[in-house]
Motif scaffolding. Structure first.
Motif, PDB file in Angstrom:
ATOM      1  N   GLU A   1      96.367  90.007   7.816  1.00  9.73           N
ATOM      2  CA  GLU A   1      96.996  88.689   7.900  1.00  9.73           C
ATOM      3  C   GLU A   1      96.256  87.797   8.901  1.00  9.73           C
ATOM      4  N   ALA A   2      95.804  88.371  10.002  1.00 10.24           N
ATOM      5  CA  ALA A   2      95.052  87.599  10.993  1.00 10.24           C
ATOM      6  C   ALA A   2      93.637  87.303  10.513  1.00 10.24           C
ATOM      7  N   ALA A   3      93.059  88.212   9.740  1.00  6.54           N
ATOM      8  CA  ALA A   3      91.668  88.072   9.302  1.00  6.54           C
ATOM      9  C   ALA A   3      91.506  87.141   8.101  1.00  6.54           C
ATOM     10  N   LEU A   4      92.524  87.064   7.251  1.00  5.78           N
ATOM     11  CA  LEU A   4      92.396  86.273   6.012  1.00  5.78           C
ATOM     12  C   LEU A   4      92.042  84.800   6.247  1.00  5.78           C
ATOM     13  N   PRO A   5      92.651  84.092   7.197  1.00  6.05           N
ATOM     14  CA  PRO A   5      92.262  82.684   7.386  1.00  6.05           C
ATOM     15  C   PRO A   5      90.806  82.524   7.825  1.00  6.05           C
ATOM     16  N   VAL A   6      90.308  83.432   8.638  1.00  5.16           N
ATOM     17  CA  VAL A   6      88.917  83.377   9.083  1.00  5.16           C
ATOM     18  C   VAL A   6      87.988  83.685   7.911  1.00  5.16           C
ATOM     19  N   ALA A   7      88.352  84.666   7.096  1.00  4.67           N
ATOM     20  CA  ALA A   7      87.568  85.014   5.911  1.00  4.67           C
ATOM     21  C   ALA A   7      87.557  83.844   4.924  1.00  4.67           C
TER      22      ALA A   7
ATOM     23  N   ARG B   1      72.563  93.674  -2.274  1.00  5.32           N
ATOM     24  CA  ARG B   1      72.275  93.944  -3.683  1.00  5.32           C
ATOM     25  C   ARG B   1      72.186  92.644  -4.471  1.00  5.32           C
ATOM     26  N   VAL B   2      71.230  92.574  -5.355  1.00  2.98           N
ATOM     27  CA  VAL B   2      71.039  91.396  -6.195  1.00  2.98           C
ATOM     28  C   VAL B   2      72.318  91.108  -6.976  1.00  2.98           C
ATOM     29  N   GLY B   3      72.727  89.845  -6.973  1.00  3.37           N
ATOM     30  CA  GLY B   3      73.875  89.405  -7.743  1.00  3.37           C
ATOM     31  C   GLY B   3      75.200  89.435  -7.016  1.00  3.37           C
ATOM     32  N   GLU B   4      75.273  90.137  -5.879  1.00  2.00           N
ATOM     33  CA  GLU B   4      76.556  90.155  -5.172  1.00  2.00           C
ATOM     34  C   GLU B   4      76.783  88.806  -4.493  1.00  2.00           C
ATOM     35  N   PRO B   5      78.038  88.364  -4.392  1.00  2.00           N
ATOM     36  CA  PRO B   5      78.319  87.119  -3.673  1.00  2.00           C
ATOM     37  C   PRO B   5      77.864  87.248  -2.217  1.00  2.00           C
ATOM     38  N   ALA B   6      77.470  86.124  -1.649  1.00  2.00           N
ATOM     39  CA  ALA B   6      76.955  86.131  -0.277  1.00  2.00           C
ATOM     40  C   ALA B   6      77.505  84.951   0.508  1.00  2.00           C
TER      41      ALA B   6
ATOM     42  N   GLU C   1      87.020  86.510  -8.549  1.00  4.50           N
ATOM     43  CA  GLU C   1      85.924  87.035  -7.738  1.00  4.50           C
ATOM     44  C   GLU C   1      85.876  86.336  -6.385  1.00  4.50           C
ATOM     45  N   TYR C   2      86.176  85.040  -6.366  1.00  4.46           N
ATOM     46  CA  TYR C   2      86.217  84.300  -5.108  1.00  4.46           C
ATOM     47  C   TYR C   2      87.287  84.888  -4.178  1.00  4.46           C
ATOM     48  N   LYS C   3      88.469  85.179  -4.736  1.00  2.00           N
ATOM     49  CA  LYS C   3      89.531  85.804  -3.935  1.00  2.00           C
ATOM     50  C   LYS C   3      89.098  87.177  -3.438  1.00  2.00           C
ATOM     51  N   SER C   4      88.359  87.900  -4.255  1.00  8.51           N
ATOM     52  CA  SER C   4      87.844  89.211  -3.863  1.00  8.51           C
ATOM     53  C   SER C   4      86.869  89.099  -2.692  1.00  8.51           C
ATOM     54  N   VAL C   5      86.059  88.041  -2.696  1.00 10.73           N
ATOM     55  CA  VAL C   5      85.139  87.794  -1.574  1.00 10.73           C
ATOM     56  C   VAL C   5      85.937  87.622  -0.284  1.00 10.73           C
ATOM     57  N   ILE C   6      86.990  86.827  -0.339  1.00 11.61           N
ATOM     58  CA  ILE C   6      87.815  86.576   0.854  1.00 11.61           C
ATOM     59  C   ILE C   6      88.448  87.878   1.342  1.00 11.61           C
ATOM     60  N   GLU C   7      88.983  88.662   0.431  1.00 15.17           N
ATOM     61  CA  GLU C   7      89.603  89.931   0.818  1.00 15.17           C
ATOM     62  C   GLU C   7      88.584  90.901   1.400  1.00 15.17           C
ATOM     63  N   SER C   8      87.409  90.945   0.806  1.00 15.53           N
ATOM     64  CA  SER C   8      86.350  91.828   1.306  1.00 15.53           C
ATOM     65  C   SER C   8      85.932  91.427   2.725  1.00 15.53           C
TER      66      SER C   8
ATOM     67  N   MET D   1      83.981  77.014  -9.990  1.00 14.83           N
ATOM     68  CA  MET D   1      83.517  76.780  -8.640  1.00 14.83           C
ATOM     69  C   MET D   1      82.143  77.419  -8.487  1.00 14.83           C
ATOM     70  N   LYS D   2      81.345  76.854  -7.574  1.00 14.89           N
ATOM     71  CA  LYS D   2      80.015  77.406  -7.311  1.00 14.89           C
ATOM     72  C   LYS D   2      80.038  78.221  -6.021  1.00 14.89           C
ATOM     73  N   PHE D   3      79.194  79.236  -5.998  1.00  9.72           N
ATOM     74  CA  PHE D   3      79.118  80.109  -4.831  1.00  9.72           C
ATOM     75  C   PHE D   3      77.721  80.714  -4.762  1.00  9.72           C
ATOM     76  N   MET D   4      77.386  81.295  -3.625  1.00 12.10           N
ATOM     77  CA  MET D   4      76.084  81.934  -3.421  1.00 12.10           C
ATOM     78  C   MET D   4      76.088  83.355  -3.966  1.00 12.10           C
TER      79      MET D   4
END
Length: 164
Positions: free
Chosen positions: A99-105, A22-27, A77-84, A1-4
């Motif tokens: 639980e409430a925040a995960l769908p919005v993330a 920081r350079v390289g972190e997902p955005a 890493e994509y799942k980590s972005v959502i959790e973060s 998958m592609k991501f920013m």
């Protein structure tokens, strides 16, 4: 998958944002920062205005970046972005629970991934504006010009000249 991922052309972000990503972190686009705010974005000034007008939000530092690059991202890493993002919604914006925040993330991450329908290494920029109808975003690809041939030297987008 592609991501920013956060990219930098120079050190400008260190000067124009209160907190630079920081350079390289997902955005992600990060418009939620302004949507969740009680403040009117048309009244922003200085670094806050710069973040509103042209910023992408890093998902680790929660700092701002002017450009991002399309890159491949592993599922973990994509799942980590959502959790973060979900943790950030709970800690910074008062979401009642993970639980409430995960769908919005997840929605924010899916939106960011949907903007990455370009080749890997494509640079993206954003322009944001606000009016009585809300916040509007326009995303642009940054393309190198054909005449930016480096002839064996690094390609320079601009040069600095002394004032006479």
């Amino acid at each position: 998958m592609k991501f920013m991922r956060v990219a930098r052309l120079d050190d400008t972000d260190e000067h124009v944002y209160e907190n630079a990503a920081r350079v390289g972190e997902p955005a992600v686009p990060g418009s939620f920062v302004f949507t969740f705010s009680d403040r009117d974005p048309t009244l922003f000034e200085g670094k806050e205005k710069q973040a509103f007008r042209h910023g992408f939000l890093g998902t680790r530092s929660f700092g701002w970046a002017t450009v991002v690059v399309v890159d491949d991202i592993e599922e973990g890493e994509y799942k980590s972005v959502i959790e973060s993002l979900a943790h950030h919604f709970v800690s910074e914006y008062g979401a009642p629970s993970m639980e409430a925040a995960l769908p919005v993330a997840r929605q924010e991450a899916e939106y960011a991934a949907g903007l990455c329908e370009h080749e890997v290494n494509t640079l993206l920029a954003v322009e944001r504006a606000a009016d009585e109808d809300g916040i509007h975003e326009a995303f642009k690809t940054v393309q190198p010009r054909a005449d930016w041939e480096g002839e064996g030297q690094p390609v320079r987008v601009w040069d600095f000249f002394r004032d006479e």
